[in-house]
Every structure is written in structure tokens, then in C-alpha cells.
Motif scaffolding. Structure first.
Motif, PDB file in Angstrom:
ATOM      1  N   TRP A 126       0.811  -1.221   0.000  1.00 52.80           N
ATOM      2  CA  TRP A 126       0.000   0.000   0.000  1.00 52.80           C
ATOM      3  C   TRP A 126       0.840   1.264   0.000  1.00 52.80           C
ATOM      4  CZ3 TRP A 126      -4.795  -0.367  -1.397  1.00 52.80           C
ATOM      5  CH2 TRP A 126      -5.477  -1.573  -1.216  1.00 52.80           C
ATOM      6  N   ARG A 127       2.128   1.149   0.215  1.00 53.69           N
ATOM      7  CA  ARG A 127       3.007   2.315   0.104  1.00 53.69           C
ATOM      8  C   ARG A 127       3.272   2.696  -1.352  1.00 53.69           C
ATOM      9  NH1 ARG A 127       7.955  -0.132   3.087  1.00 53.69           N
ATOM     10  NH2 ARG A 127       6.914  -2.054   2.446  1.00 53.69           N
ATOM     11  N   ASN A 128       3.063   1.748  -2.245  1.00 58.36           N
ATOM     12  CA  ASN A 128       3.424   1.926  -3.648  1.00 58.36           C
ATOM     13  C   ASN A 128       2.347   2.720  -4.383  1.00 58.36           C
ATOM     14  OD1 ASN A 128       3.940   1.470  -6.492  1.00 58.36           O
ATOM     15  ND2 ASN A 128       5.214  -0.274  -5.895  1.00 58.36           N
ATOM     16  N   ALA A 129       2.752   3.732  -5.119  1.00 59.16           N
ATOM     17  CA  ALA A 129       1.798   4.583  -5.839  1.00 59.16           C
ATOM     18  C   ALA A 129       1.082   3.838  -6.964  1.00 59.16           C
ATOM     19  CB  ALA A 129       2.510   5.804  -6.406  1.00 59.16           C
ATOM     20  N   ASP A 130       1.567   2.641  -7.325  1.00 58.12           N
ATOM     21  CA  ASP A 130       0.893   1.851  -8.357  1.00 58.12           C
ATOM     22  C   ASP A 130      -0.274   1.038  -7.807  1.00 58.12           C
ATOM     23  OD1 ASP A 130       2.564   2.686 -10.429  1.00 58.12           O
ATOM     24  OD2 ASP A 130       4.033   1.094 -10.033  1.00 58.12           O
ATOM     25  N   ARG A 161       6.107  -0.041  11.583  1.00 61.34           N
ATOM     26  CA  ARG A 161       5.912   1.089  12.496  1.00 61.34           C
ATOM     27  C   ARG A 161       6.686   2.252  11.895  1.00 61.34           C
ATOM     28  NH1 ARG A 161       6.663   0.061  18.637  1.00 61.34           N
ATOM     29  NH2 ARG A 161       5.367   1.923  18.607  1.00 61.34           N
ATOM     30  N   ASP A 162       6.053   2.901  10.924  1.00 55.05           N
ATOM     31  CA  ASP A 162       6.751   3.866  10.075  1.00 55.05           C
ATOM     32  C   ASP A 162       5.756   4.948   9.666  1.00 55.05           C
ATOM     33  OD1 ASP A 162       7.667   5.116   7.588  1.00 55.05           O
ATOM     34  OD2 ASP A 162       9.243   3.606   7.549  1.00 55.05           O
ATOM     35  N   ILE A 163       5.987   6.175  10.091  1.00 51.98           N
ATOM     36  CA  ILE A 163       5.010   7.237   9.849  1.00 51.98           C
ATOM     37  C   ILE A 163       4.884   7.565   8.363  1.00 51.98           C
ATOM     38  CG2 ILE A 163       6.629   9.156  10.163  1.00 51.98           C
ATOM     39  CD1 ILE A 163       4.345  10.618  11.669  1.00 51.98           C
ATOM     40  N   ARG A 164       5.980   7.476   7.623  1.00 46.30           N
ATOM     41  CA  ARG A 164       5.905   7.773   6.194  1.00 46.30           C
ATOM     42  C   ARG A 164       5.122   6.685   5.452  1.00 46.30           C
ATOM     43  NH1 ARG A 164       8.339  11.538   3.242  1.00 46.30           N
ATOM     44  NH2 ARG A 164       8.781  11.219   1.026  1.00 46.30           N
ATOM     45  N   ALA A 165       5.393   5.429   5.802  1.00 43.53           N
ATOM     46  CA  ALA A 165       4.620   4.339   5.219  1.00 43.53           C
ATOM     47  C   ALA A 165       3.138   4.487   5.539  1.00 43.53           C
ATOM     48  CB  ALA A 165       5.144   2.999   5.731  1.00 43.53           C
ATOM     49  N   ALA A 179       1.358   7.286   6.163  1.00 44.79           N
ATOM     50  CA  ALA A 179       0.739   8.364   5.390  1.00 44.79           C
ATOM     51  C   ALA A 179       0.434   7.917   3.979  1.00 44.79           C
ATOM     52  CB  ALA A 179       1.664   9.583   5.376  1.00 44.79           C
ATOM     53  N   ARG A 180       1.377   7.240   3.356  1.00 43.78           N
ATOM     54  CA  ARG A 180       1.178   6.821   1.978  1.00 43.78           C
ATOM     55  C   ARG A 180       0.153   5.701   1.876  1.00 43.78           C
ATOM     56  NH1 ARG A 180       5.861   8.691  -1.362  1.00 43.78           N
ATOM     57  NH2 ARG A 180       6.477  10.527  -0.168  1.00 43.78           N
ATOM     58  N   HIS A 213       4.571  13.618   4.988  1.00 43.18           N
ATOM     59  CA  HIS A 213       4.913  12.295   4.459  1.00 43.18           C
ATOM     60  C   HIS A 213       3.950  11.832   3.358  1.00 43.18           C
ATOM     61  CE1 HIS A 213       7.709  12.032   7.787  1.00 43.18           C
ATOM     62  NE2 HIS A 213       6.732  12.371   8.604  1.00 43.18           N
ATOM     63  N   LEU A 214       2.932  12.612   3.050  1.00 40.60           N
ATOM     64  CA  LEU A 214       2.014  12.243   1.982  1.00 40.60           C
ATOM     65  C   LEU A 214       2.715  12.367   0.627  1.00 40.60           C
ATOM     66  CD1 LEU A 214      -1.216  13.974   3.304  1.00 40.60           C
ATOM     67  CD2 LEU A 214      -0.935  11.513   2.909  1.00 40.60           C
ATOM     68  N   PRO A 215       2.284  11.582  -0.365  1.00 40.05           N
ATOM     69  CA  PRO A 215       2.950  11.630  -1.664  1.00 40.05           C
ATOM     70  C   PRO A 215       2.742  12.969  -2.358  1.00 40.05           C
ATOM     71  CG  PRO A 215       0.989  10.242  -1.763  1.00 40.05           C
ATOM     72  CD  PRO A 215       1.206  10.572  -0.318  1.00 40.05           C
ATOM     73  N   THR A 216       3.671  13.342  -3.205  1.00 42.32           N
ATOM     74  CA  THR A 216       3.571  14.589  -3.959  1.00 42.32           C
ATOM     75  C   THR A 216       2.285  14.604  -4.786  1.00 42.32           C
ATOM     76  OG1 THR A 216       5.981  14.719  -4.109  1.00 42.32           O
ATOM     77  CG2 THR A 216       4.705  16.021  -5.695  1.00 42.32           C
TER      78      THR A 216
END
Length: 437
Positions: A135-139, A186-190, A192-193, A270-273
Motif C-alpha cells: 500500500w506504500r506503492n503509488a501503483d 511502524r513507520d510514519i511515512r509508510a 501516510a502513503r 509524508h504524503l505523496p507529492t
């Protein structure tokens, strides 16, 4: 249980719910590996390292299980399809055995006069996609849209309703921030994405199903009522922040095209561009809203990094999960969600129930009391003007309860996990008496 159907509006629907990985038996029928298989195989993640390889063997016993749904008098059976059963690698060549299984299952519901309510994703991501970041992947929205088209080209002409993703909070926050569910990060950037990509994937799936001519499409979110542990300003702020993360983030995206400020202060960087440009997809029109509700939390401030939220103890009774029994929260969510987000759209209570350490011959009084009190809460919400159109019990049968293995029993039907024998509990019998009255 002192209800009959006449105590609810005409046309009000009652049902039961399950999910694919929790009951089917994932080792059967050509399904591919999932990130839950890997998560469970990692020491310390799941009680006794149990997984869903056999579960309740619904893959072979589906006819018996649908007979239980019919004999209960349920109008609706909310089930989920397994991405890895349909597409073992997540993309590419479909698995004919998996598609045939869901064909049989939907036809079996219709033959028994039960409405099929499909959920496309209930947490078992194909491992091949998890290897690419999941789910971190933009694809992910593209992969999910392709999966949606494959499964719904097969069964979409016969399902009564459909929703893309069960409980986005669990998929995003619980699994990527708290690490309790697969993939155990346990990763805040993961986080958000994942939370954002889940909503974009939801919107893409709605678009695909509309293009196939499907209707009666909704979203299913889970909710926990958040009450400040005290009147102290920092506890009040913590409860507001908890409510924003758990409850308002996903509804805000779906219905308002905006995320709460209390969430953006932590996840925003941390949200994607270009995430703001995705709301046109996320806000794909819906026909109904699903509410999964079990409990509330007493929230207190804690020092340290954002989000500064912690749980305070309660004096109210608890379920086997350690969750507070608080039916007023269900009533209040049904009213609030209609007034602030979904408006006149029908609302379905798509999950509600309790875990209890019962056996096949337990009197089952606590579950009957829990269901009774929450059905009263539904009546109170309807009386206050909330457009509640149905109520589904979690769950039809005892099953694999994710990181808690097979210990926590939510079922109306007892399952002996050695023999796999099904035995209806007293709560099943009580519901059957008035659902069939």
C-alpha cells in the motif's frame, strides 16, 4: 432478545458477515501467498504463529455454511473475495479455480434467497505486491483497479452490493503505524502513503464497477468513539486527534475531499507529492455508507512524538478482546456520520459483535446482551433521523482472528478448530427466532 422485524422500518435488512482469509482456508484452490502468511510465520506476530491456511475450511464447506445463513433468516451475507485467490501474483493471469469458487458462492447465496454483499479487500494482500511495497506503492490504485475488473466481470452481475476495501484505518494505521497487522510496520511515512493510497484505490475500484454497470456501491469504514479521559485540555486535544485519525480522516476524504488538520500536522509531510489532486478520484459517488463499530476508547495525552494519544482504563464491562462495551457510540456515530458526512445516503451497520470465550454449549448470554443493546442503539439512531437501512452481525462463525489466532470467538456459530464441526450458539438461535418471525 425481545425484538421482531416489526420493531424496525419496513425493508430494514439483517445479515451476517465474514471475510475470506479468516474462514476459507487459503491453502486450497490455487490461492497465492499473502503478506498475512509471511506475517504469521514471523515469531511473535501471531498467537502460536497460527495462520489462515485451513481456517474454517469454508472453501469446501461453503454450502453447509450458506445453509446456516439461510436458516438464521438473514437477508444479507457480507463476504469478501481474496485478491490472492483471484490473482495469485496480484496481477497477471487469473486463477480459474478461485473465480469458479466465487461463482459457486454467489450462486449459492442466490439459490437460498440471500443477498450477496461483496467486499473486494479484507486485508490479505498478495505477497508479490507486498514485495513491491504494498500500500506504500503509488501503483496500488492501478493494481487494485485491475483486480476489481477481473473479479467483478465474473460475479458483478449477481452481487447485490459491493464495497472496495474493509476498514481503511486497519489497512493504513493499524498495519503501518502500530504494526499490529500485516505487514507489521511502524513507520510514519509508510502510514501516510498507505492511508492515502487506500482511498485512491477505493475510488478507482468504484469507477471500474460503475463502468461495468454495477450499482449499490459503498464504502465500509470502522469507527471507535473517542472520549477524553478527563477535562484537562491536553486530554481533550488528544481525544480530538484520535477521533481525527481513526474516524474523520477517511470520511473527510470520501465525502469532503479534505483531511483533518489534526492528522495533517503529523502525516502531512509524508504524503505523496500531489496528493491533493487525488480527491476527485477518492470522492467517486457512493450509494451507501457502511459502519463497523465495536467499542470506544478513553483517550489521554501522552508525552513524546505525535500523535500524543494513549488509552486510559475504563470501568465498563469488557469483551474477550478487552474492548469496552459502549453501545451509545454506535448510536452517536450513525447520527453524526449522517449529519456531517453522508447526508441522506443509506447507512448499514456492516459489522457489530463481540468476542466471548464460549464453547459449543455455553449459554451465550453476554453476546445476546451485547447484540440487544446495540440493536437498541440502532433504533435510537433511527428515531433521531439517521437513515439506517440494515444491521449485520460479525461474525457468522468463529474464525481466524488475525494476530490473535483462533482464541477470540466472535461467531454466532461455534467452530471446533480440530474437527471443524459447526454448532449454532444460543445467540444464533435467539436471532433466528425473531429474524424469522
Amino acid at each position: 432478545m425481545d425484538f421482531t422485524r416489526r420493531d424496525f422500518p419496513e425493508g430494514f435488512l439483517f445479515g451476517v458477515a465474514t471475510s475470506s482469509y479468516q474462514i476459507e482456508g487459503h491453502r486450497f484452490g490455487g490461492a497465492g501467498p499473502t503478506h498475512w502468511d509471511s506475517f504469521a510465520a514471523t515469531p511473535g506476530n501471531v498467537v502460536r504463529a497460527e495462520d489462515g491456511a485451513t481456517a474454517c475450511d469454508h472453501y469446501h464447506r461453503w454450502a453447509e455454511d450458506l445453509d446456516l445463513v439461510r436458516d438464521l433468516g438473514a437477508d444479507v451475507y457480507r463476504f469478501s473475495t481474496s485478491w490472492a485467490r483471484v490473482l495469485p501474483e496480484g496481477t497477471g493471469q487469473p486463477n480459474a479455480e478461485g473465480l469458479d469458487f466465487y461463482d459457486r458462492l454467489v450462486d449459492g447465496m442466490l439459490a437460498r434467497g440471500v443477498k450477496p454483499a461483496a467486499t473486494l479487500y479484507h486485508w490479505e494482500l498478495p505477497q508479490a505486491l507486498a514485495d513491491k511495497g504494498g500500500w506504500r506503492n503509488a501503483d496500488m490504485p492501478d493494481w487494485f483497479a485491475d483486480y476489481t475488473e477481473v473479479i467483478m466481470r465474473r460475479i458483478g452481475d449477481r452481487v447485490w452490493s459491493a464495497a472496495p476495501i474493509n476498514e481503511p484505518w486497519c489497512v493504513g494505521w493499524l498495519s503501518h503505524f502500530e504494526g499490529v497487522h500485516a505487514p507489521g510496520l511502524r513507520d510514519i511515512r509508510a502510514t501516510a502513503r498507505a492511508m492515502h493510497h487506500v482511498l485512491v484505490s477505493h475510488g478507482r475500484a468504484i469507477e471500474v464497477m460503475r463502468s461495468l454497470g454495477m450499482s449499490n456501491l459503498g464504502a465500509v469504514c470502522n469507527f471507535e468513539w473517542a472520549t477524553p479521559a478527563s477535562d484537562a485540555p491536553e486530554d481533550v486535544a488528544a481525544a480530538t486527534r484520535y477521533d481525527a485519525i481513526y474516524n474523520r480522516f477517511f470520511l473527510g476524504g470520501l465525502f469532503k475531499g479534505a483531511y483533518p488538520a489534526e492528522v495533517l500536522e503529523g502525516l502531512g509531510p509524508h504524503l505523496p507529492t500531489g496528493w491533493q489532486d487525488d480527491f476527485a478520484t477518492i470522492r467517486a459517488p457512493l450509494d451507501w455508507l457502511g459502519v463497523n463499530y465495536y467499542t470506544r476508547k478513553l483517550v489521554r495525552h501522552v508525552d513524546g512524538p505525535w500523535p500524543h494519544t494513549g488509552e486510559a482504563p475504563t470501568r465498563l464491562p469488557l469483551t474477550q478482546m478487552g474492548w469496552e462495551i459502549y453501545p451509545d457510540g454506535l448510536r452517536d456515530f450513525l447520527i453524526r456520520n449522517a449529519r456531517e458526512y453522508s447526508g441522506d445516503l443509506p447507512i448499514f451497520v456492516t459489522e457489530n459483535g463481540m468476542a466471548n470465550p464460549d464453547t459449543h454449549n455455553t449459554p451465550d448470554g453476554p453476546r445476546i446482551d451485547y447484540l440487544t443493546s446495540h440493536l437498541r442503539a440502532v433504533q435510537e439512531a433511527i428515531a433521531a433521523g439517521a437513515p439506517v437501512a440494515g444491521y449485520y452481525v460479525w461474525s457468522l462463525m468463529d474464525n481466524y482472528e488475525w494476530s490473535l489466532g483462533y482464541e477470540k470467538r466472535f461467531g454466532l456459530v461455534h467452530v471446533d478448530f480440530d474437527s471443524l464441526a459447526r454448532t449454532p450458539k444460543a445467540s444464533y438461535q435467539a436471532l433466528a427466532r425473531w429474524w424469522r418471525a
